[in-house]
Design a protein around this motif. Structure first.
Motif, mmCIF file in Angstrom:
data_model
loop_
_atom_site.group_PDB
_atom_site.id
_atom_site.type_symbol
_atom_site.label_atom_id
_atom_site.label_comp_id
_atom_site.label_asym_id
_atom_site.label_seq_id
_atom_site.Cartn_x
_atom_site.Cartn_y
_atom_site.Cartn_z
ATOM 1 N N GLY A 101 -2.880 -14.440 -4.987
ATOM 2 C CA GLY A 101 -2.559 -13.338 -5.888
ATOM 3 C C GLY A 101 -2.027 -12.160 -5.103
ATOM 4 N N PRO A 102 -1.599 -11.107 -5.823
ATOM 5 C CA PRO A 102 -1.194 -9.887 -5.119
ATOM 6 C C PRO A 102 -2.336 -9.434 -4.209
ATOM 7 N N ALA A 103 -1.981 -8.954 -3.016
ATOM 8 C CA ALA A 103 -3.010 -8.637 -2.016
ATOM 9 C C ALA A 103 -4.032 -7.631 -2.559
ATOM 10 N N GLU A 104 -3.539 -6.658 -3.328
ATOM 11 C CA GLU A 104 -4.438 -5.633 -3.846
ATOM 12 C C GLU A 104 -5.459 -6.244 -4.807
ATOM 13 N N GLN A 105 -4.968 -7.215 -5.588
ATOM 14 C CA GLN A 105 -5.866 -7.889 -6.545
ATOM 15 C C GLN A 105 -6.935 -8.692 -5.792
ATOM 16 N N ALA A 139 -8.020 -8.129 -2.816
ATOM 17 C CA ALA A 139 -8.917 -7.211 -2.113
ATOM 18 C C ALA A 139 -10.019 -6.699 -3.042
ATOM 19 N N ASN A 140 -9.778 -6.789 -4.362
ATOM 20 C CA ASN A 140 -10.788 -6.335 -5.325
ATOM 21 C C ASN A 140 -11.495 -7.487 -6.021
ATOM 22 N N ASP A 141 -11.217 -8.715 -5.580
ATOM 23 C CA ASP A 141 -11.826 -9.891 -6.195
ATOM 24 C C ASP A 141 -13.256 -10.052 -5.657
ATOM 25 N N PRO A 142 -14.255 -10.125 -6.548
ATOM 26 C CA PRO A 142 -15.645 -10.181 -6.081
ATOM 27 C C PRO A 142 -15.905 -11.319 -5.095
ATOM 28 N N LYS A 143 -15.261 -12.470 -5.313
ATOM 29 C CA LYS A 143 -15.503 -13.606 -4.415
ATOM 30 C C LYS A 143 -14.938 -13.312 -3.015
ATOM 31 N N VAL A 144 -13.759 -12.708 -2.988
ATOM 32 C CA VAL A 144 -13.140 -12.369 -1.693
ATOM 33 C C VAL A 144 -13.971 -11.297 -0.998
ATOM 34 N N ILE A 145 -14.415 -10.321 -1.761
ATOM 35 C CA ILE A 145 -15.232 -9.237 -1.180
ATOM 36 C C ILE A 145 -16.494 -9.835 -0.577
ATOM 37 N N ASP A 146 -17.131 -10.695 -1.351
ATOM 38 C CA ASP A 146 -18.375 -11.335 -0.920
ATOM 39 C C ASP A 146 -18.208 -12.166 0.341
ATOM 40 N N THR A 147 -17.157 -12.992 0.349
ATOM 41 C CA THR A 147 -17.000 -13.959 1.434
ATOM 42 C C THR A 147 -16.265 -13.389 2.635
ATOM 43 N N TYR A 148 -15.255 -12.562 2.394
ATOM 44 C CA TYR A 148 -14.377 -12.170 3.501
ATOM 45 C C TYR A 148 -14.396 -10.691 3.859
#
Ligand code: ATP
Length: 244
Positions: free
Chosen positions: A225-229, A231-240
């Motif tokens: 997805g768009p990088a900004e999206q 960066a705000n994705d809970p799964k990405v925040i949690d894992t990365y």
């Protein structure tokens, strides 16, 4: 929409009987920074090497790689460079006992062979982007700091005047301040018009500079997805990204 600079479709890569990449697809549009993030061993370097035509002997790829609309199946690494793609590998691969300037000039070797003689302009451009390399142009590459070596590896790739620059973990092993500088440079590179495919474990920094992002996990694109999206994705925040 204009023709993508890079289009990868259903790319599989195996090392012997073990498949490391299970059908990845991605697109880089002109002028974009696209990043691929993911944990150790996810297949990020494998994917870049396969796109560049630089897999080790044990590796075999199938799928389609299109550069600016033309299919690269069966095209050798040198011809891929001549057509406008350049990879800065994780190991940087500089010539330690040669000077900074000689390393840079090697980057324009293929253009020189093709009859071009005015690589001075491109050298000036590289020195404009990396004033530190200009200061150190007579110094042996082997005596540079880690950050300067990374700058030299990127500068050398730019000497080939690529339309697509692929960077494999440019921040690896560098101190936080230098990482900041390298990412700043990546943004200035984008401003020169080159498209960038950036593989990074430093997901936070990569998502900050990228337009679009892919998450690669154990050989599969798990999310995009768009990088900004992202960066705000809970799964990405949690894992990365950890707690912010
Ligand atoms: P890292 O961030 O640690 O560099 P990565 O996401 O770039 O990891 P790859 O280096 O592409 O991951 O590795 C993907 C998988 O392929 C791993 O399981 C790795 O052990 C395997 N692999 C990589 N190179 C080879 C090789 N030359 N021969 C056999 N297996 C390999």
């Amino acid at each position: 929409m204009s023709t993508p600079i890079l289009e990868v479709r259903d790319l599989h890569v195996g090392y012997g009987k073990v498949e490391a990449l299970h059908g990845a697809s991605l697109t880089v549009a002109p002028g974009q920074i696209v990043t691929v993030i993911g944990p150790n061993g996810a297949g990020k370097s494998t994917m870049l090497n396969a796109i560049a035509g630089a897999l080790p002997a044990a590796g075999a790829a199938r799928g389609q790689v299109m550069l600016n609309g033309s299919d690269l199946t069966g095209v050798a690494i040198e011809s891929r460079v001549a057509r406008g793609m350049c990879l800065v590998p994780e190991k940087r691969e500089l010539f330690a006992t040669m000077t900074v300037e000689d390393n840079l000039q090697l980057g324009s070797y293929r253009r020189y062979k093709a009859g071009e003689r005015n690589y001075g302009d491109q050298l000036d451009e590289v020195y404009r982007l990396f004033p530190r390399l200009k200061e150190r142009r007579k110094q042996d590459a082997g005596t540079l700091s880690g950050g300067e070596r990374q700058m030299l590896a990127v500068g050398r790739a730019l000497m080939a005047k690529p339309r697509l620059l692929m960077l494999d973990e440019p921040s690896l092993g560098l101190a936080p301040l230098i990482v900041k500088e390298i990412f700043h440079i990546i943004v200035s590179l984008k401003e020169t018009g080159v498209a960038i495919l950036l593989v990074e474990q430093n997901a936070r920094a990569a998502l900050q500079v990228a337009d679009y992002a892919y998450v690669l996990e154990t050989g599969d694109i798990a999310l995009e997805g768009p990088a900004e999206q992202l960066a705000n994705d809970p799964k990405v925040i949690d894992t990365y990204l950890g707690l912010t």
